[in-house]
Design a protein around this motif. Sequence first.
Motif, PDB file in Angstrom:
ATOM      1  N   ARG A   1      63.934  55.060  86.460  1.00 22.38           N
ATOM      2  CA  ARG A   1      64.128  55.572  87.813  1.00 22.38           C
ATOM      3  C   ARG A   1      65.495  55.165  88.354  1.00 22.38           C
ATOM      4  NH1 ARG A   1      59.583  54.612  92.183  1.00 22.38           N
ATOM      5  NH2 ARG A   1      58.631  56.219  90.889  1.00 22.38           N
ATOM      6  N   PHE A   2      65.902  53.951  88.132  1.00 21.77           N
ATOM      7  CA  PHE A   2      67.175  53.466  88.668  1.00 21.77           C
ATOM      8  C   PHE A   2      68.324  53.587  87.670  1.00 21.77           C
ATOM      9  CE2 PHE A   2      64.014  51.216  91.293  1.00 21.77           C
ATOM     10  CZ  PHE A   2      64.400  51.693  92.532  1.00 21.77           C
ATOM     11  N   LYS A   3      68.047  54.188  86.533  1.00 20.25           N
ATOM     12  CA  LYS A   3      69.037  54.404  85.491  1.00 20.25           C
ATOM     13  C   LYS A   3      69.806  53.117  85.159  1.00 20.25           C
ATOM     14  CE  LYS A   3      69.373  59.151  86.598  1.00 20.25           C
ATOM     15  NZ  LYS A   3      69.755  60.161  87.424  1.00 20.25           N
ATOM     16  N   LEU A   4      69.041  52.087  84.860  1.00 22.43           N
ATOM     17  CA  LEU A   4      69.624  50.784  84.545  1.00 22.43           C
ATOM     18  C   LEU A   4      69.967  50.700  83.064  1.00 22.43           C
ATOM     19  CD1 LEU A   4      67.212  48.519  86.599  1.00 22.43           C
ATOM     20  CD2 LEU A   4      69.524  49.218  87.205  1.00 22.43           C
ATOM     21  N   GLU A   5      71.068  50.065  82.776  1.00 29.52           N
ATOM     22  CA  GLU A   5      71.501  49.838  81.396  1.00 29.52           C
ATOM     23  C   GLU A   5      70.676  48.708  80.792  1.00 29.52           C
ATOM     24  OE1 GLU A   5      73.898  51.192  79.351  1.00 29.52           O
ATOM     25  OE2 GLU A   5      74.068  52.808  80.809  1.00 29.52           O
ATOM     26  N   THR A   6      70.228  48.909  79.586  1.00 25.35           N
ATOM     27  CA  THR A   6      69.448  47.853  78.928  1.00 25.35           C
ATOM     28  C   THR A   6      70.146  47.309  77.696  1.00 25.35           C
ATOM     29  OG1 THR A   6      68.251  49.495  77.656  1.00 25.35           O
ATOM     30  CG2 THR A   6      67.256  48.781  79.727  1.00 25.35           C
ATOM     31  N   ASP A   7      71.341  47.799  77.407  1.00 24.80           N
ATOM     32  CA  ASP A   7      72.088  47.278  76.266  1.00 24.80           C
ATOM     33  C   ASP A   7      72.873  46.071  76.729  1.00 24.80           C
ATOM     34  OD1 ASP A   7      71.161  49.335  74.654  1.00 24.80           O
ATOM     35  OD2 ASP A   7      72.807  50.658  75.232  1.00 24.80           O
ATOM     36  N   PHE A   8      72.698  44.981  75.993  1.00 27.09           N
ATOM     37  CA  PHE A   8      73.367  43.748  76.392  1.00 27.09           C
ATOM     38  C   PHE A   8      74.415  43.379  75.381  1.00 27.09           C
ATOM     39  CE2 PHE A   8      69.112  43.464  78.228  1.00 27.09           C
ATOM     40  CZ  PHE A   8      69.422  43.291  79.559  1.00 27.09           C
TER      41      PHE A   8
ATOM     42  N   SER B   1      68.911  37.783  76.196  1.00 25.83           N
ATOM     43  CA  SER B   1      68.497  38.707  77.258  1.00 25.83           C
ATOM     44  C   SER B   1      67.653  39.834  76.681  1.00 25.83           C
ATOM     45  CB  SER B   1      69.726  39.280  77.955  1.00 25.83           C
ATOM     46  OG  SER B   1      70.448  38.264  78.577  1.00 25.83           O
ATOM     47  N   THR B   2      67.981  40.272  75.484  1.00 25.92           N
ATOM     48  CA  THR B   2      67.211  41.341  74.837  1.00 25.92           C
ATOM     49  C   THR B   2      65.782  40.870  74.569  1.00 25.92           C
ATOM     50  OG1 THR B   2      69.236  42.152  73.801  1.00 25.92           O
ATOM     51  CG2 THR B   2      67.161  42.932  72.878  1.00 25.92           C
ATOM     52  N   ASP B   3      65.630  39.632  74.083  1.00 24.91           N
ATOM     53  CA  ASP B   3      64.294  39.087  73.848  1.00 24.91           C
ATOM     54  C   ASP B   3      63.494  39.029  75.146  1.00 24.91           C
ATOM     55  OD1 ASP B   3      64.858  38.732  71.168  1.00 24.91           O
ATOM     56  OD2 ASP B   3      65.329  36.584  71.368  1.00 24.91           O
ATOM     57  N   LYS B   4      64.150  38.624  76.201  1.00 24.67           N
ATOM     58  CA  LYS B   4      63.479  38.522  77.498  1.00 24.67           C
ATOM     59  C   LYS B   4      63.046  39.893  78.002  1.00 24.67           C
ATOM     60  CE  LYS B   4      66.037  34.378  78.666  1.00 24.67           C
ATOM     61  NZ  LYS B   4      67.124  33.801  79.445  1.00 24.67           N
ATOM     62  N   LEU B   5      63.915  40.894  77.825  1.00 23.94           N
ATOM     63  CA  LEU B   5      63.586  42.243  78.261  1.00 23.94           C
ATOM     64  C   LEU B   5      62.395  42.795  77.477  1.00 23.94           C
ATOM     65  CD1 LEU B   5      64.204  44.715  80.011  1.00 23.94           C
ATOM     66  CD2 LEU B   5      65.763  45.468  78.197  1.00 23.94           C
ATOM     67  N   HIS B   6      62.395  42.623  76.164  1.00 29.57           N
ATOM     68  CA  HIS B   6      61.266  43.096  75.350  1.00 29.57           C
ATOM     69  C   HIS B   6      59.968  42.410  75.751  1.00 29.57           C
ATOM     70  CE1 HIS B   6      63.603  45.692  72.824  1.00 29.57           C
ATOM     71  NE2 HIS B   6      64.375  44.701  72.381  1.00 29.57           N
ATOM     72  N   TYR B   7      60.056  41.140  76.018  1.00 24.06           N
ATOM     73  CA  TYR B   7      58.873  40.395  76.449  1.00 24.06           C
ATOM     74  C   TYR B   7      58.340  40.952  77.772  1.00 24.06           C
ATOM     75  CZ  TYR B   7      56.052  36.598  78.327  1.00 24.06           C
ATOM     76  OH  TYR B   7      55.029  35.873  78.875  1.00 24.06           O
ATOM     77  N   LEU B   8      59.230  41.190  78.724  1.00 25.51           N
ATOM     78  CA  LEU B   8      58.804  41.719  80.018  1.00 25.51           C
ATOM     79  C   LEU B   8      58.258  43.134  79.907  1.00 25.51           C
ATOM     80  CD1 LEU B   8      61.648  40.332  82.301  1.00 25.51           C
ATOM     81  CD2 LEU B   8      59.263  39.581  82.216  1.00 25.51           C
TER      82      LEU B   8
END
Length: 142
Positions: free
Chosen positions: A135-142, A115-122
């Motif tokens: 803006r939505f204060k979403l967590e990005t730590d998986f 998921s981390t790889d996918k997030l970095h790619y996006l």
Amino acid sequence: MPVQVVHDRTVHEKAEEHQVDFFDKEKLSNVLVGIIQAFKEEHRNLEAVALNQPFELEGEKAVFHLVSDIQAGIFQKIKQEITTELRRKLNNYNLQIEFEVREEVKDDKKRLYTSTDKLHYLREKSDLLDELLNRFKLETDF
């Protein structure tokens, strides 16, 4: 009394006596499907995979495109068996089978597994993603 000499005919001469049927790539493919299925039923899966590769038909010569040396070794072991079976089923004893190993096409794309790889790619694709995450204060730590 004169002695009569009988000459043995070669396999090639015997093959010329047979009626040779025309075959095309589609007919050869249909026969191969049956042979591959028989291999699977006999639990000869490696042979089935080696035979289930793309091929080109050049006249009466079928050239199979294998992707590895392992497949080439397996194909070499079954080559005579396959040639005999195809010649019989196609009723064409001029058929020849060859193979060549072609390297797999490697793409330069990095595989995205986590998921981390996918997030970095996006994130690289779109700058707006960081803004949405903030803006939505979403967590990005998986």
